[in-house]
Design a protein around this motif. Structure first.
Motif, PDB file in Angstrom:
ATOM      1  N   LYS A   1       0.819  -1.203   0.000  1.00 13.40           N
ATOM      2  CA  LYS A   1       0.000   0.000   0.000  1.00 13.40           C
ATOM      3  C   LYS A   1       0.852   1.252   0.000  1.00 13.40           C
ATOM      4  N   GLU A   2       1.910   1.250   0.847  1.00  7.18           N
ATOM      5  CA  GLU A   2       2.808   2.400   0.905  1.00  7.18           C
ATOM      6  C   GLU A   2       3.564   2.559  -0.396  1.00  7.18           C
ATOM      7  N   GLU A   3       3.962   1.416  -0.997  1.00  9.41           N
ATOM      8  CA  GLU A   3       4.709   1.470  -2.253  1.00  9.41           C
ATOM      9  C   GLU A   3       3.845   2.015  -3.365  1.00  9.41           C
ATOM     10  N   GLU A   4       2.552   1.576  -3.378  1.00  6.99           N
ATOM     11  CA  GLU A   4       1.645   2.059  -4.409  1.00  6.99           C
ATOM     12  C   GLU A   4       1.427   3.558  -4.280  1.00  6.99           C
ATOM     13  N   GLN A   5       1.321   4.042  -3.019  1.00  7.31           N
ATOM     14  CA  GLN A   5       1.151   5.467  -2.798  1.00  7.31           C
ATOM     15  C   GLN A   5       2.404   6.241  -3.192  1.00  7.31           C
ATOM     16  N   GLU A   6       3.582   5.683  -2.898  1.00  6.68           N
ATOM     17  CA  GLU A   6       4.835   6.358  -3.206  1.00  6.68           C
ATOM     18  C   GLU A   6       5.048   6.492  -4.701  1.00  6.68           C
ATOM     19  N   GLU A   7       4.513   5.545  -5.478  1.00  5.04           N
ATOM     20  CA  GLU A   7       4.713   5.559  -6.922  1.00  5.04           C
ATOM     21  C   GLU A   7       3.975   6.707  -7.596  1.00  5.04           C
ATOM     22  N   GLU A   8       3.059   7.362  -6.877  1.00  4.98           N
ATOM     23  CA  GLU A   8       2.346   8.488  -7.445  1.00  4.98           C
ATOM     24  C   GLU A   8       3.227   9.734  -7.519  1.00  4.98           C
ATOM     25  N   PHE A   9       4.333   9.736  -6.818  1.00  2.00           N
ATOM     26  CA  PHE A   9       5.190  10.904  -6.784  1.00  2.00           C
ATOM     27  C   PHE A   9       6.258  10.819  -7.870  1.00  2.00           C
ATOM     28  N   HIS A  10       6.534  11.964  -8.476  1.00  2.00           N
ATOM     29  CA  HIS A  10       7.556  12.060  -9.504  1.00  2.00           C
ATOM     30  C   HIS A  10       8.651  13.022  -9.050  1.00  2.00           C
ATOM     31  N   VAL A  11       9.794  12.891  -9.705  1.00  2.00           N
ATOM     32  CA  VAL A  11      10.891  13.821  -9.474  1.00  2.00           C
ATOM     33  C   VAL A  11      10.889  14.842 -10.603  1.00  2.00           C
ATOM     34  N   HIS A  12      10.812  16.106 -10.235  1.00  2.00           N
ATOM     35  CA  HIS A  12      10.814  17.191 -11.208  1.00  2.00           C
ATOM     36  C   HIS A  12      12.147  17.935 -11.108  1.00  2.00           C
ATOM     37  N   LYS A  13      12.787  18.128 -12.246  1.00  2.00           N
ATOM     38  CA  LYS A  13      14.076  18.830 -12.297  1.00  2.00           C
ATOM     39  C   LYS A  13      13.836  20.252 -12.802  1.00  2.00           C
ATOM     40  N   VAL A  14      14.184  21.218 -11.963  1.00  2.00           N
ATOM     41  CA  VAL A  14      13.991  22.623 -12.308  1.00  2.00           C
ATOM     42  C   VAL A  14      15.355  23.281 -12.487  1.00  2.00           C
ATOM     43  N   PHE A  15      15.599  23.821 -13.679  1.00  2.00           N
ATOM     44  CA  PHE A  15      16.828  24.560 -13.936  1.00  2.00           C
ATOM     45  C   PHE A  15      16.576  26.048 -13.706  1.00  2.00           C
ATOM     46  N   SER A  16      17.542  26.699 -13.066  1.00  2.00           N
ATOM     47  CA  SER A  16      17.451  28.145 -12.858  1.00  2.00           C
ATOM     48  C   SER A  16      18.857  28.709 -12.758  1.00  2.00           C
ATOM     49  N   ASN A  17      18.966  30.027 -12.883  1.00  2.00           N
ATOM     50  CA  ASN A  17      20.269  30.686 -12.785  1.00  2.00           C
ATOM     51  C   ASN A  17      20.630  31.055 -11.351  1.00  2.00           C
ATOM     52  N   MET A  18      19.642  31.008 -10.472  1.00  2.00           N
ATOM     53  CA  MET A  18      19.838  31.310  -9.059  1.00  2.00           C
ATOM     54  C   MET A  18      19.059  30.289  -8.237  1.00  2.00           C
ATOM     55  N   PRO A  19      19.443  30.076  -6.963  1.00  2.00           N
ATOM     56  CA  PRO A  19      18.682  29.144  -6.122  1.00  2.00           C
ATOM     57  C   PRO A  19      17.218  29.573  -6.010  1.00  2.00           C
ATOM     58  N   LEU A  20      16.325  28.588  -6.067  1.00  2.00           N
ATOM     59  CA  LEU A  20      14.898  28.874  -5.958  1.00  2.00           C
ATOM     60  C   LEU A  20      14.521  29.150  -4.506  1.00  2.00           C
ATOM     61  N   GLU A  21      13.678  30.140  -4.313  1.00  2.00           N
ATOM     62  CA  GLU A  21      13.174  30.425  -2.984  1.00  2.00           C
ATOM     63  C   GLU A  21      12.060  29.442  -2.638  1.00  2.00           C
ATOM     64  N   ASP A  22      11.848  29.227  -1.348  1.00  2.00           N
ATOM     65  CA  ASP A  22      10.813  28.297  -0.896  1.00  2.00           C
ATOM     66  C   ASP A  22       9.441  28.695  -1.432  1.00  2.00           C
ATOM     67  N   ASP A  23       9.176  29.997  -1.489  1.00  2.00           N
ATOM     68  CA  ASP A  23       7.883  30.459  -1.969  1.00  2.00           C
ATOM     69  C   ASP A  23       7.670  30.072  -3.430  1.00  2.00           C
ATOM     70  N   THR A  24       8.735  30.146  -4.239  1.00  2.00           N
ATOM     71  CA  THR A  24       8.620  29.757  -5.643  1.00  2.00           C
ATOM     72  C   THR A  24       8.332  28.268  -5.767  1.00  2.00           C
ATOM     73  N   ILE A  25       9.009  27.446  -4.978  1.00  2.00           N
ATOM     74  CA  ILE A  25       8.772  26.002  -5.012  1.00  2.00           C
ATOM     75  C   ILE A  25       7.345  25.690  -4.577  1.00  2.00           C
ATOM     76  N   ASN A  26       6.857  26.401  -3.545  1.00  2.00           N
ATOM     77  CA  ASN A  26       5.481  26.188  -3.084  1.00  2.00           C
ATOM     78  C   ASN A  26       4.475  26.497  -4.180  1.00  2.00           C
ATOM     79  N   ARG A  27       4.707  27.590  -4.902  1.00  2.00           N
ATOM     80  CA  ARG A  27       3.762  27.981  -5.948  1.00  2.00           C
ATOM     81  C   ARG A  27       3.861  27.080  -7.176  1.00  2.00           C
ATOM     82  N   LEU A  28       5.045  26.513  -7.438  1.00  2.00           N
ATOM     83  CA  LEU A  28       5.208  25.613  -8.578  1.00  2.00           C
ATOM     84  C   LEU A  28       4.591  24.249  -8.333  1.00  2.00           C
ATOM     85  N   PHE A  29       4.749  23.736  -7.111  1.00  2.00           N
ATOM     86  CA  PHE A  29       4.358  22.349  -6.833  1.00  2.00           C
ATOM     87  C   PHE A  29       3.276  22.210  -5.772  1.00  2.00           C
ATOM     88  N   GLY A  30       2.807  23.318  -5.226  1.00  2.00           N
ATOM     89  CA  GLY A  30       1.779  23.234  -4.214  1.00  2.00           C
ATOM     90  C   GLY A  30       2.362  22.841  -2.865  1.00  2.00           C
TER      91      GLY A  30
END
Length: 283
Positions: free
Chosen positions: A171-200
């Motif tokens: 059950k835990e494995e099935e739930q974990e499989e719903e998550f993906h890894v997203h790679k974000v390229f930027s010229n500067m480190p992303l702020e927490d607020d930007t990550i929150n707005r991008l991914f909820g």
């Protein structure tokens, strides 16, 4: 404005363990002595004198000192420098070929930040998209405005894979499989607020892993630059090469492989030639 973009999904291939596994396997196969977190501080060329008048000099040696043991040195027959000198801050001592080659514009390297975020979705409201936008399987996203906070978002494979070894329940494995890894390229480190707005807010408790590095050369003005040659010890007995200048043609793993192959050929040919001359001197 410089952008780092992902490869098109139709041609991109990824390894479950990461592309670094390619290097790990090659090094393991070669039985190489790998020393990580051991910065090299100085490399000194040691020229061997001729055995007698009129003979060619014997094989050149290279003395390497590291930051951990400045008082100690290790001697090698050949040398391959595989890091940009302007970033590695390695001091090369007694290399006449470098002095003869003259001044070179080593250039600068572009800063890129890759932020890997584990999340089950990309928030479509950030992009003002609602129809035809699958937040759990979004298309590759490219930013084109200089003021954008990121340059691209590329969805990687699921964080967990069916059939992979795991100690979690089904059950835990099935739930974990719903998550993906997203790679974000930027010229500067992303702020927490930007990550929150991008991914909820759901990404909280999941992994956010930034990688900040000098990814590739700044290519502006490239046509006016003098790029350092691959061979940095052209004197008799020398066996030293420098891979990084090939990045000024293009920066990719494949280019590094080409540079490494050329460097290995230079070293192998030089060592073979000097060993042949040594045998001739013994006869």
């Amino acid at each position: 404005q410089h952008y780092t973009l992902p490869y098109p999904a139709v041609t991109s291939r990824r390894l479950l363990e990461g592309n670094g596994a390619i290097c790990d396997r090659l090094l393991s196969h070669a039985k190489a002595d790998v020393r990580l977190s051991t910065p090299v501080t100085t490399i000194t060329r040691i020229a061997s004198p001729s055995t007698s008048a009129g003979e060619q000099p014997m094989m050149t040696k290279y003395s390497i000192k590291t930051g951990e043991r400045e008082e100690e040195e290790e001697i090698y027959d050949g040398l391959i420098v595989a890091a940009p000198l302007q970033l590695a801050k390695i001091q090369l001592i007694n290399f006449p070929s470098l002095e003869e080659q003259g001044d070179y514009d080593e250039g600068h390297y572009h800063r890129t930040v890759a932020t890997f975020v584990t999340s089950n979705m990309v928030d479509p409201t950030f992009f003002q998209q609602h129809d035809g936008f699958d937040p759990k399987n979004p298309p590759d996203i490219l930013a084109i405005k200089p003021g954008d906070q990121f340059s691209s978002i590329d969805t990687q494979d699921p964080a967990s894979y069916p059939g992979s070894s795991s100690t979690t329940s089904s059950k835990e494995e099935e739930q974990e499989e719903e998550f993906h890894v997203h790679k974000v390229f930027s010229n500067m480190p992303l702020e927490d607020d930007t990550i929150n707005r991008l991914f909820g807010k759901d990404h909280h408790g999941r992994q956010v892993h930034p990688v900040d590095w000098r990814a590739y050369p700044e290519y502006s003005g490239f046509e006016n630059r003098r790029i350092r040659p691959l061979n940095i010890d052209t004197l008799p007995g020398g066996a030293a090469a420098y891979i990084s200048p090939i990045e000024w043609a293009a920066s990719a793993m494949e280019m590094s492989c080409i540079g490494a192959n050329n460097a290995a050929n230079i070293i192998a040919q030089s060592l073979q030639k000097m060993k042949h001359q040594e045998k001739q001197c013994e006869l």
